[in-house]
Design a protein around this motif. Structure first.
Motif, PDB file in Angstrom:
ATOM      1  N   LEU A  12       0.835  -1.206   0.000  1.00  0.00           N
ATOM      2  CA  LEU A  12       0.000   0.000   0.000  1.00  0.00           C
ATOM      3  C   LEU A  12       0.865   1.249   0.000  1.00  0.00           C
ATOM      4  N   VAL A  13       2.087   1.106   0.505  1.00  0.00           N
ATOM      5  CA  VAL A  13       2.974   2.263   0.653  1.00  0.00           C
ATOM      6  C   VAL A  13       4.388   1.893   0.241  1.00  0.00           C
ATOM      7  N   LYS A  14       5.198   2.921   0.010  1.00  0.00           N
ATOM      8  CA  LYS A  14       6.636   2.770  -0.176  1.00  0.00           C
ATOM      9  C   LYS A  14       7.309   3.981   0.473  1.00  0.00           C
ATOM     10  N   GLY A  15       8.629   3.943   0.545  1.00  0.00           N
ATOM     11  CA  GLY A  15       9.347   5.077   1.134  1.00  0.00           C
ATOM     12  C   GLY A  15       9.926   4.796   2.501  1.00  0.00           C
ATOM     13  N   ILE A  16       9.784   3.559   2.987  1.00  0.00           N
ATOM     14  CA  ILE A  16      10.368   3.152   4.258  1.00  0.00           C
ATOM     15  C   ILE A  16      10.621   1.648   4.179  1.00  0.00           C
ATOM     16  N   SER A  17      11.609   1.156   4.914  1.00  0.00           N
ATOM     17  CA  SER A  17      11.970  -0.261   4.825  1.00  0.00           C
ATOM     18  C   SER A  17      11.536  -1.017   6.070  1.00  0.00           C
ATOM     19  N   GLU A  18      11.532  -2.349   5.957  1.00  0.00           N
ATOM     20  CA  GLU A  18      11.180  -3.197   7.103  1.00  0.00           C
ATOM     21  C   GLU A  18      12.128  -2.968   8.267  1.00  0.00           C
ATOM     22  N   ASN A  19      13.435  -2.913   8.003  1.00  0.00           N
ATOM     23  CA  ASN A  19      14.378  -2.762   9.117  1.00  0.00           C
ATOM     24  C   ASN A  19      14.287  -1.380   9.751  1.00  0.00           C
ATOM     25  N   GLU A  20      13.894  -0.367   8.980  1.00  0.00           N
ATOM     26  CA  GLU A  20      13.673   0.962   9.568  1.00  0.00           C
ATOM     27  C   GLU A  20      12.497   0.919  10.540  1.00  0.00           C
ATOM     28  N   LEU A  21      11.443   0.219  10.146  1.00  0.00           N
ATOM     29  CA  LEU A  21      10.272   0.102  11.020  1.00  0.00           C
ATOM     30  C   LEU A  21      10.584  -0.752  12.239  1.00  0.00           C
ATOM     31  N   ASN A  22      11.326  -1.851  12.055  1.00  0.00           N
ATOM     32  CA  ASN A  22      11.708  -2.684  13.196  1.00  0.00           C
ATOM     33  C   ASN A  22      12.583  -1.909  14.173  1.00  0.00           C
ATOM     34  N   GLY A  23      13.497  -1.103  13.641  1.00  0.00           N
ATOM     35  CA  GLY A  23      14.342  -0.280  14.499  1.00  0.00           C
ATOM     36  C   GLY A  23      13.555   0.785  15.240  1.00  0.00           C
ATOM     37  N   LEU A  24      12.468   1.242  14.617  1.00  0.00           N
ATOM     38  CA  LEU A  24      11.647   2.286  15.227  1.00  0.00           C
ATOM     39  C   LEU A  24      10.989   1.802  16.517  1.00  0.00           C
ATOM     40  N   TYR A  25      10.680   0.501  16.611  1.00  0.00           N
ATOM     41  CA  TYR A  25      10.124  -0.037  17.858  1.00  0.00           C
ATOM     42  C   TYR A  25      11.036   0.292  19.042  1.00  0.00           C
ATOM     43  N   TYR A  26      12.351   0.279  18.808  1.00  0.00           N
ATOM     44  CA  TYR A  26      13.320   0.519  19.871  1.00  0.00           C
ATOM     45  C   TYR A  26      13.649   2.003  20.020  1.00  0.00           C
ATOM     46  N   ARG A  27      13.667   2.721  18.911  1.00  0.00           N
ATOM     47  CA  ARG A  27      14.049   4.132  18.945  1.00  0.00           C
ATOM     48  C   ARG A  27      13.042   4.999  19.695  1.00  0.00           C
ATOM     49  N   VAL A  28      11.792   4.551  19.804  1.00  0.00           N
ATOM     50  CA  VAL A  28      10.777   5.383  20.455  1.00  0.00           C
ATOM     51  C   VAL A  28      10.466   4.922  21.886  1.00  0.00           C
ATOM     52  N   LYS A  29      11.325   4.086  22.452  1.00  0.00           N
ATOM     53  CA  LYS A  29      11.127   3.685  23.846  1.00  0.00           C
ATOM     54  C   LYS A  29      11.535   4.813  24.790  1.00  0.00           C
ATOM     55  N   ASP A  30      10.984   4.771  26.001  1.00  0.00           N
ATOM     56  CA  ASP A  30      11.168   5.867  26.959  1.00  0.00           C
ATOM     57  C   ASP A  30      12.629   6.156  27.270  1.00  0.00           C
ATOM     58  N   GLY A  31      13.420   5.098  27.499  1.00  0.00           N
ATOM     59  CA  GLY A  31      14.800   5.296  27.929  1.00  0.00           C
ATOM     60  C   GLY A  31      15.615   6.077  26.927  1.00  0.00           C
ATOM     61  N   HIS A  32      15.528   5.705  25.659  1.00  0.00           N
ATOM     62  CA  HIS A  32      16.294   6.402  24.629  1.00  0.00           C
ATOM     63  C   HIS A  32      15.820   7.846  24.462  1.00  0.00           C
ATOM     64  N   LEU A  33      14.503   8.053  24.503  1.00  0.00           N
ATOM     65  CA  LEU A  33      13.980   9.406  24.334  1.00  0.00           C
ATOM     66  C   LEU A  33      14.353  10.304  25.511  1.00  0.00           C
ATOM     67  N   LYS A  34      14.389   9.739  26.713  1.00  0.00           N
ATOM     68  CA  LYS A  34      14.831  10.522  27.873  1.00  0.00           C
ATOM     69  C   LYS A  34      16.298  10.905  27.727  1.00  0.00           C
ATOM     70  N   TYR A  35      17.091   9.971  27.193  1.00  0.00           N
ATOM     71  CA  TYR A  35      18.500  10.267  26.938  1.00  0.00           C
ATOM     72  C   TYR A  35      18.630  11.466  25.995  1.00  0.00           C
ATOM     73  N   LEU A  36      17.830  11.477  24.941  1.00  0.00           N
ATOM     74  CA  LEU A  36      17.871  12.588  23.996  1.00  0.00           C
ATOM     75  C   LEU A  36      17.457  13.895  24.661  1.00  0.00           C
ATOM     76  N   CYS A  37      16.392  13.835  25.468  1.00  0.00           N
ATOM     77  CA  CYS A  37      15.927  15.042  26.158  1.00  0.00           C
ATOM     78  C   CYS A  37      17.000  15.598  27.098  1.00  0.00           C
ATOM     79  N   ASP A  38      17.746  14.696  27.749  1.00  0.00           N
ATOM     80  CA  ASP A  38      18.754  15.118  28.730  1.00  0.00           C
ATOM     81  C   ASP A  38      20.034  15.621  28.080  1.00  0.00           C
ATOM     82  N   ASN A  39      20.291  15.199  26.836  1.00  0.00           N
ATOM     83  CA  ASN A  39      21.595  15.487  26.241  1.00  0.00           C
ATOM     84  C   ASN A  39      21.560  16.391  25.015  1.00  0.00           C
ATOM     85  N   PHE A  40      20.376  16.726  24.537  1.00  0.00           N
ATOM     86  CA  PHE A  40      20.258  17.600  23.377  1.00  0.00           C
ATOM     87  C   PHE A  40      19.231  18.686  23.658  1.00  0.00           C
TER      88      PHE A  40
END
Length: 370
Positions: free
Chosen positions: A304-332
């Motif tokens: 139905l769509v294009k413009g993103i890959s399976e591994n990008e979506l699989n990685g996104l499950y981890y990139r949007v977890k609380d711990g990583h996002l808090k790290y970004l908030c604290d360091n950037f």
């Protein structure tokens, strides 16, 4: 609206700390299999299990394991007594730690392999690979096991194999877990037949999330695991779960094709609702994000769509977890709305939404409604 500061020039906010992570890599059959995990349990000879150990014994075990890893530059050894709560959250988000342990060793590079010290057993070696690849995962944990065997004496018995605190972990000490995304099976009402097959093979299947919303795509992610390390050899255990996962992914693909052909409007509606929710939201919880990512993943599989890959979506499950996002908030430096500034929870939800929206920027709808 939150903006990245001028000091953060990466295209995607979440790429700062995850560009080399294992979950950002493509894998075999990663449209359905998000990850394969192998886990190996070992205990040192002449020491009781951690639940019966004194603090001195725990310290001695930790020192012995530390000395073993200190002989190589490939590992980062962390004493958990000195790690902050945000640090613990990041390790938990990466599925490295679950229960309390006294220390953890993590391989440099993609951080796919770790070794916990003094959790339920003295040593728990774990590794993740993207997609379905039990053989690769097993090779990686046994490479660490061989390295440690040259430096430490493990408790073993000729009748029971390696000795562990949990009887079903005795024998090889090996356990596999395959994380599957099977929306077509779930939405078509054919999950019970898969459940029966998994149980017949003496494996377990557990939902990763439990949403009360029937159409929530987070309900379509499951962990299939081996239950006993005592039955058969390592190769036997690997063959069973690999074959079951292969049957499930073939079933998912077959149902997916038929479901899309017979329900094109329903399928397109699922995708469009989730995509719109992602692009027009301001605050998203992790559970909401998982459902959205999963719906887009299904849309990609259905072409139905294009413009993103399976591994990008699989990685996104981890990139949007609380711990990583808090790290970004604290360091950037980010500029948040006035009412968001005062709440760490809101900042994380806001940043999660932005990460997802950036990841979806290049998505193009392949099949517009006629």
């Amino acid at each position: 609206m939150a903006r990245k500061s001028k000091t953060d020039s990466s295209k995607n906010t979440g790429d700062t700390a995850n560009s080399s992570a294992w979950f950002a890599e493509p894998g075999k059959d990663d449209d359905i299999v998000i990850s394969t995990r192998a886990r190996l349990i070992r205990n040192l000879a002449d020491f009781p299990f951690p639940s019966k150990m004194s603090e001195d014994d725990k310290a001695r075990v930790q020192a012995l394991v530390y000395d073993a890893f200190s002989s190589t530059d490939d590992w980062h050894f962390i004493d958990m007594a000195g790690i902050s709560q945000p640090g613990r959250q990041i390790l938990s988000d990466k599925n490295i730690i679950k229960d309390d342990c006294s220390a953890v060793a993590i391989n440099y590079g993609d951080e796919s392999t770790s070794c916990l010290v003094n959790e339920s057993d003295h040593i728990k070696i774990s590794t993740f690979v993207s997609g379905l690849d039990c053989e690769k995962a097993m090779e990686k944990v046994y490479k660490v096991d061989e390295f440690l065997q040259n430096k430490l004496q493990f408790a073993a018995n000729i009748d029971f194999g390696y000795l562990t605190s949990y009887i079903k972990d005795c024998g090889t000490g090996l356990k596999f877990t395959v994380r599957l995304f099977i929306p077509s099976i779930v939405l078509s009402g054919q999950f019970e037949s898969v459940l029966s097959m998994v149980r017949e093979k003496k494996l377990s299947i557990q939902p990763v999330f439990k949403s009360e919303q029937i159409a929530d795509f987070s309900n379509c992610i499951f962990d299939v695991s081996t239950m006993s390390s005592a039955e058969g050899t390592e190769l036997d255990q690997m063959a069973v779960i690999q074959s079951v996962a292969s049957v499930i992914l073939k079933t998912e693909r077959k149902i997916r094709a038929n479901f899309a052909d017979n329900n094109p409007t329903v399928v397109l509606n699922f995708f469009k609702q989730s995509y719109a929710r992602a692009m027009y939201s301001l605050l998203l919880s992790y559970e909401e994000a998982v459902s959205i990512i999963s719906a887009v993943k299904w849309g990609l599989q259905l072409k139905l769509v294009k413009g993103i890959s399976e591994n990008e979506l699989n990685g996104l499950y981890y990139r949007v977890k609380d711990g990583h996002l808090k790290y970004l908030c604290d360091n950037f430096a980010f500029t948040f709305e006035e009412d968001v500034k005062s709440s760490e929870n809101l900042q994380i939800k806001r940043l999660r939404t932005i990460v997802i929206q950036q990841a979806f920027e290049d998505i193009v709808n392949e099949k517009p409604v006629s």
